[in-house]
Design an enzyme around this catalytic site. Structure first.
Site, short mmCIF file in Angstrom:
data_model
loop_
_atom_site.label_atom_id
_atom_site.label_comp_id
_atom_site.label_asym_id
_atom_site.label_seq_id
_atom_site.Cartn_x
_atom_site.Cartn_y
_atom_site.Cartn_z
CG HIS A 106 -1.88 1.13 1.27
ND1 HIS A 106 -3.12 1.03 0.69
CD2 HIS A 106 -1.81 2.38 1.78
CE1 HIS A 106 -3.77 2.17 0.85
NE2 HIS A 106 -2.99 3.00 1.50
CG ASP A 150 -11.36 4.00 5.26
OD1 ASP A 150 -10.87 4.85 6.03
OD2 ASP A 150 -11.03 3.90 4.07
CB SER A 156 -7.91 5.30 6.99
OG SER A 156 -8.14 5.24 5.63
CE LYS A 212 -8.26 2.31 3.16
NZ LYS A 212 -8.34 3.63 2.60
N1 URA Z 1 -4.90 6.73 2.44
C1 URA Z 1 -5.91 6.07 3.06
O1 URA Z 1 -6.29 4.98 2.66
N2 URA Z 1 -6.47 6.64 4.15
C2 URA Z 1 -6.08 7.82 4.64
O2 URA Z 1 -6.62 8.27 5.64
C3 URA Z 1 -5.05 8.52 3.97
C4 URA Z 1 -4.47 7.93 2.88
#
Ligand code: URA
Length: 425
Positions: free
Chosen positions: A82, A161, A183, A187
């Site tokens: 990510h 989220d 956040s 995920k």
């Molecule tokens: N990327 C994300 O997935 N969440 C955030 O809060 C900031 C960047």
């Protein structure tokens, strides 16, 4: 419980209990806690922060707010990746097939771009026919069959989220470390991989503007991953200039293909090979940078990328097509020296205005437009050299051109840049 009491507790710098956080997140998702109270809570977190336990409770309650993907039907250690966002960030397009070319399965869900930052899904959709929506069964089957898939995040993943991120976006509460960490990690945890590589971007084009904040965010996310048994490594990467040469969806696909063929810029190629080395290590596969580079020059990584594009409905002839734009405008160096600055934020915003990015979520993209830098920070230039090419479907007047040129800084002294600033594991 009442939301107002929890907001007040946080506002006054106290710590919320696990039950209170669970109540708040469940209430927000079922609609009993309205947006305005959640916005006040997010702002209270901005001023008061959260303890490690609070962040962990918040993250796990967010994970529980939607579906969780079960990747156990795919044999082997699954590693996810990510990025916290950047400009010209096409790393996933290269890293996923490169890692998969060593037999390590990669099942990746990606997102769209907003503002000056790009999103992998938008880049993939620049390829005619590429389908980003897939059922969970088809997603898993594809990874079983060909070893990789990059699709859009399922609508039911981390519902909290989806709501909270949209709210934060319009209430000046995005750049808050506990909220970014929960956040991102909610995920990643819900997406089911066994191990996670985090690319935490630092610089004017990133959420984290300085190394100290980036370090804190990275450490918070690494701790969250480890607490739930997911091996997690964070790499702090330089986002003070765009990644690689191109910004813009089709242009970034073309650059990704060059890198996959072993014909990319040396710096970005090295950077991605280093990320691949770490990602492979997370899957228990130890490879040297030389061995990884070989999968670029011998076509193995490219073959994986093409297999993914074809399986997801993409047109392989369209893949290699040059951008279809009205005009390509060359920007020439106006003095001798070395490129000293190419501010990522400014060029990300410029590309957005060309149509390559969205100012608001509903904007329609022009996949063909963008910028290609012939020179990057540290490169020597002579008067008249092409520094950049702007691919545009709009006429660029003198004012716009000088706005672009003023952001290309040239110095007499050579400036050194490194892509990887620090590794936190
Ligand atoms: N990327 C994300 O997935 N969440 C955030 O809060 C900031 C960047």
């Amino acid at each position: 419980m009442r939301a107002v009491d929890l907001i007040q507790k946080k506002r006054d710098g106290q710590t919320l209990t696990a039950d209170e956080i669970k109540w708040l997140i469940e209430g927000y998702v079922d609609g009993s806690v309205p947006d305005y109270q959640m916005a006040a809570f997010a702002m209270a977190v901005y001023f008061q922060g959260m303890t490690t336990e609070e962040i962990s409770e918040l993250t796990m309650n967010m994970v529980a707010s939607g579906d969780q993907i079960d990747l156990s039907a795919i044999p082997g250690i699954k590693v996810d990746k990510h990025s916290t966002g950047g400009v010209g960030d096409k790393v996933t397009l290269i890293l996923v097939p490169l890692v998969a070319s060593f037999g390590v399965p990669v099942a990746k869900m990606s997102g769209r771009g907003l503002g000056h930052t790009g999103g992998t899904l938008d880049k993939l959709e620049a390829i005619k026919g590429y389908q980003i929506e897939q059922s969970q069964e088809a997603f898993i089957k594809q990874v079983q069959d060909i070893g990789l898939a990059v699709i859009g995040q399922s609508n039911n993943l981390v519902k909290a989220d989806k709501l909270l991120y949209a709210l934060r976006d319009v209430t000046a509460t995005v750049d808050i470390i506990p909220l970014i960490a929960s956040s991102v990690m909610s995920k990643k945890i819900a997406a089911g991989a066994d191990a996670i590589l985090l690319d935490v971007t630092v610089g004017d084009g990133a959420f984290m503007k300085n190394i100290e904040d980036a370090r804190e965010l990275a450490q918070t996310m690494v701790n969250l991953g480890k607490a739930v048994g997911r091996e997690t490594v964070a790499v702090l990467t330089n986002m003070s200039q765009p990644v690689g040469r191109a910004i813009g969806n089709r242009l970034e696909i073309l650059e990704a293909l060059d890198i996959l063929k072993g014909q990319g810029r040396e710096d970005v190629t090295q950077f991605i090979c280093e990320l691949a080395r770490i990602m492979l290590g997370l899957a228990g596969v130890e490879k040297s940078i030389l061995e990884i580079q070989e999968h670029l020059s011998n076509g193995k990584a490219l073959a994986k990328f093409e297999a993914m594009v074809e399986t997801q409905g993409g047109d392989l002839t369209d893949l290699y097509r040059e951008p279809d734009v009205a005009e390509v405008v060359e920007i020439l160096a106006e003095e001798d020296g070395y490129i000293s600055e190419l501010p990522a934020l400014e060029f990300g915003l410029f590309a957005m205005k060309l149509g390559a990015g969205r100012a608001v979520k509903t904007d329609v993209l022009d996949y063909e437009t963008g910028i290609v830098f012939e020179k990057k920070v540290g490169d020597a230039v002579k008067i008249g050299d092409i520094v950049a090419k702007i691919y545009t479907n709009q006429h660029l007047d003198q004012k716009v051109m000088s706005e672009f040129k003023k952001n290309v800084k040239i110095d007499k002294e050579e400036v050194k840049v490194t892509e990887i600033l620090e590794i936190i594991s």
